[in-house]
Design a protein around this motif. Structure first.
Motif, short mmCIF file in Angstrom:
data_model
loop_
_atom_site.label_atom_id
_atom_site.label_comp_id
_atom_site.label_asym_id
_atom_site.label_seq_id
_atom_site.Cartn_x
_atom_site.Cartn_y
_atom_site.Cartn_z
N ALA A 275 -11.69 -6.89 -39.25
CA ALA A 275 -12.66 -6.26 -40.15
C ALA A 275 -12.17 -4.86 -40.55
CB ALA A 275 -14.03 -6.17 -39.49
N ASP A 276 -11.64 -4.11 -39.59
CA ASP A 276 -11.10 -2.78 -39.90
C ASP A 276 -9.91 -2.88 -40.85
OD1 ASP A 276 -13.00 -1.62 -38.27
OD2 ASP A 276 -11.66 -1.43 -36.54
N PHE A 277 -9.04 -3.84 -40.57
CA PHE A 277 -7.88 -4.04 -41.44
C PHE A 277 -8.32 -4.41 -42.85
CE2 PHE A 277 -5.00 -7.02 -43.50
CZ PHE A 277 -3.80 -6.34 -43.49
N LEU A 278 -9.29 -5.31 -42.94
CA LEU A 278 -9.76 -5.79 -44.23
C LEU A 278 -10.41 -4.67 -45.03
CD1 LEU A 278 -10.13 -8.12 -46.16
CD2 LEU A 278 -12.11 -8.87 -44.85
N THR A 279 -11.17 -3.81 -44.35
CA THR A 279 -11.80 -2.67 -45.02
C THR A 279 -10.74 -1.76 -45.62
OG1 THR A 279 -13.72 -2.72 -43.55
CG2 THR A 279 -13.27 -0.65 -44.70
N SER A 280 -9.68 -1.49 -44.85
CA SER A 280 -8.60 -0.63 -45.32
C SER A 280 -7.87 -1.26 -46.51
CB SER A 280 -7.61 -0.37 -44.18
OG SER A 280 -6.50 0.37 -44.63
N GLU A 281 -7.61 -2.58 -46.44
CA GLU A 281 -6.91 -3.26 -47.52
C GLU A 281 -7.74 -3.30 -48.80
OE1 GLU A 281 -3.65 -4.96 -47.69
OE2 GLU A 281 -3.51 -3.40 -46.16
N LEU A 282 -9.03 -3.50 -48.68
CA LEU A 282 -9.91 -3.50 -49.84
C LEU A 282 -9.88 -2.15 -50.54
CD1 LEU A 282 -12.91 -5.50 -48.36
CD2 LEU A 282 -11.61 -6.17 -50.39
N GLU A 283 -9.94 -1.10 -49.75
CA GLU A 283 -9.92 0.25 -50.32
C GLU A 283 -8.59 0.53 -51.01
OE1 GLU A 283 -10.79 2.81 -47.07
OE2 GLU A 283 -12.95 2.34 -47.04
N SER A 284 -7.48 0.16 -50.36
CA SER A 284 -6.17 0.46 -50.94
C SER A 284 -5.88 -0.37 -52.19
CB SER A 284 -5.08 0.21 -49.88
OG SER A 284 -5.04 -1.15 -49.51
N ASN A 285 -6.52 -1.54 -52.29
CA ASN A 285 -6.34 -2.38 -53.47
C ASN A 285 -7.39 -2.14 -54.55
OD1 ASN A 285 -4.09 -4.64 -53.14
ND2 ASN A 285 -5.00 -4.33 -51.11
N GLY A 286 -8.30 -1.20 -54.28
CA GLY A 286 -9.30 -0.84 -55.27
C GLY A 286 -10.38 -1.88 -55.49
N HIS A 287 -10.68 -2.70 -54.47
CA HIS A 287 -11.73 -3.70 -54.59
C HIS A 287 -13.04 -3.15 -54.00
CE1 HIS A 287 -8.87 -6.67 -55.89
NE2 HIS A 287 -8.21 -6.63 -54.75
N PRO A 288 -14.07 -2.99 -54.82
CA PRO A 288 -15.35 -2.43 -54.33
C PRO A 288 -16.18 -3.47 -53.60
CG PRO A 288 -15.53 -2.94 -56.65
CD PRO A 288 -14.11 -3.28 -56.27
N VAL A 289 -15.65 -4.00 -52.50
CA VAL A 289 -16.32 -5.04 -51.74
C VAL A 289 -16.58 -4.53 -50.33
CG1 VAL A 289 -16.16 -7.39 -50.84
CG2 VAL A 289 -15.19 -6.85 -53.08
N GLN A 290 -17.79 -4.77 -49.86
CA GLN A 290 -18.17 -4.30 -48.52
C GLN A 290 -17.87 -5.35 -47.47
OE1 GLN A 290 -22.34 -3.49 -48.09
NE2 GLN A 290 -22.15 -2.69 -46.01
N VAL A 291 -17.32 -4.91 -46.35
CA VAL A 291 -17.11 -5.79 -45.20
C VAL A 291 -18.28 -5.63 -44.25
CG1 VAL A 291 -15.63 -6.33 -43.22
CG2 VAL A 291 -14.60 -5.61 -45.39
N LYS A 292 -18.95 -6.73 -43.94
CA LYS A 292 -20.08 -6.71 -43.02
C LYS A 292 -19.68 -7.41 -41.72
CE LYS A 292 -23.49 -6.93 -46.77
NZ LYS A 292 -24.63 -7.72 -47.35
#
Length: 270
Positions: A7-24
């Motif tokens: 989940a932490d990795f996915l949050t970081s990857e979403l941010e770095s790729n500019g995807h405004p998606v929340q990880v729950k």
């Protein structure tokens, strides 16, 4: 623990790729809590929010998903729950399972049942924590960069596993496989003749005597008329999601061609 790390990795990857998606990240101790989470996701999906479902738990080939408090969720019950969510997402559910034997779940599905998800990623056998983390971080890294499930699964499969392999199939590929497996086995000349003999015996009880060749021709006509349309409609939930008829029309046309080839071979009653 691996769930939190991913989940932490996915949050970081979403941010770095500019995807405004929340990880729950939701901690789930029982099958009951898991059911409640899926019901919430279904409610949100009916409102237009499509989830990517990642499940991190223990799994058993025989029993299904196993939870911390000792409760279990069978593969059959899991399929029923995911089908509801798949309908709510309009057949766009991507489900990922790090549970051991997760790939066995989809292997139990047939072409005459509604698809539990659009695509699924899971291990075929037992899995170690380091393999879980390496596999899913690789998947998400490629998926978020290319937005292509097939490329992400290919990258996962390049990673060695101590047992089995990573399983990843979209719904249309799985439909084609299970339908053709069904036709090659259940609609072979031998199996069809056995079915015709059984039908002949049942009809004879009512005083109707019909020759086997005539019954085989009847079965062939029914298969040509109903087999592909009925299975396609059921699997892709056309009653609930009519737009899938257009979405998967290329698959339907391809399957018509494949079945015609099997008919021309003379080895199958289709």
């Amino acid at each position: 623990q691996t769930g939190r790390m991913i989940a932490d990795f996915l949050t970081s990857e979403l941010e770095s790729n500019g995807h405004p998606v929340q990880v729950k990240l939701k901690t789930c101790w029982s099958a009951k809590e898991f059911l409640e989470i899926l019901m919430t996701l279904e409610y949100e999906a009916n409102g237009g929010e499509i989830p990517l479902l990642h499940v991190e738990t223990h799994g058993s080939k025989e029993m299904g998903l196993e939870f911390e408090n000792g409760s279990e969720l069978s593969w059959d019950d899991l399929a029923k729950l995911l089908r509801r969510l798949n309908v709510a997402t309009r057949f766009n559910l991507l489900a990922l399972f790090s549970a051991c034997w997760g790939g066995y779940f989809l292997g139990k599905m047939s072409a005459i049942q509604q698809a539990p998800c659009y695509a699924m990623v899971a291990p075929s056998e037992k899995l170690w924590p380091n393999e879980i983390y390496a596999g899913f971080t690789t998947f998400y890294r490629i998926f978020l960069k290319e937005l292509d499930v097939a490329s992400a699964v290919d990258a996962m499969r390049a990673l060695p596993l101590q047992n089995g392999y990573w399983f990843g199939k979209p719904a249309e590929i799985w439909f084609e496989r299970v339908l053709l497996d069904y036709v090659r086995v259940k609609c072979s000349n031998e199996m069809s003749e056995q079915r015709a003999k059984t039908l002949q015996s049942e009809l004879a009880k009512d005083g109707k005597i019909i020759p086997i060749p005539q019954l085989l021709e009847l079965l062939r006509g029914q298969n040509r008329k109903n087999l592909l349309p009925d299975y396609f409609s059921k699997y892709f939930m056309l009653e609930e999601i009519p737009e899938n008829a257009t979405r998967f029309s290329a698959l339907y046309t391809r399957m018509e061609f494949v079945l015609d080839e099997l008919r021309s071979g003379g080895q199958h009653v289709v």
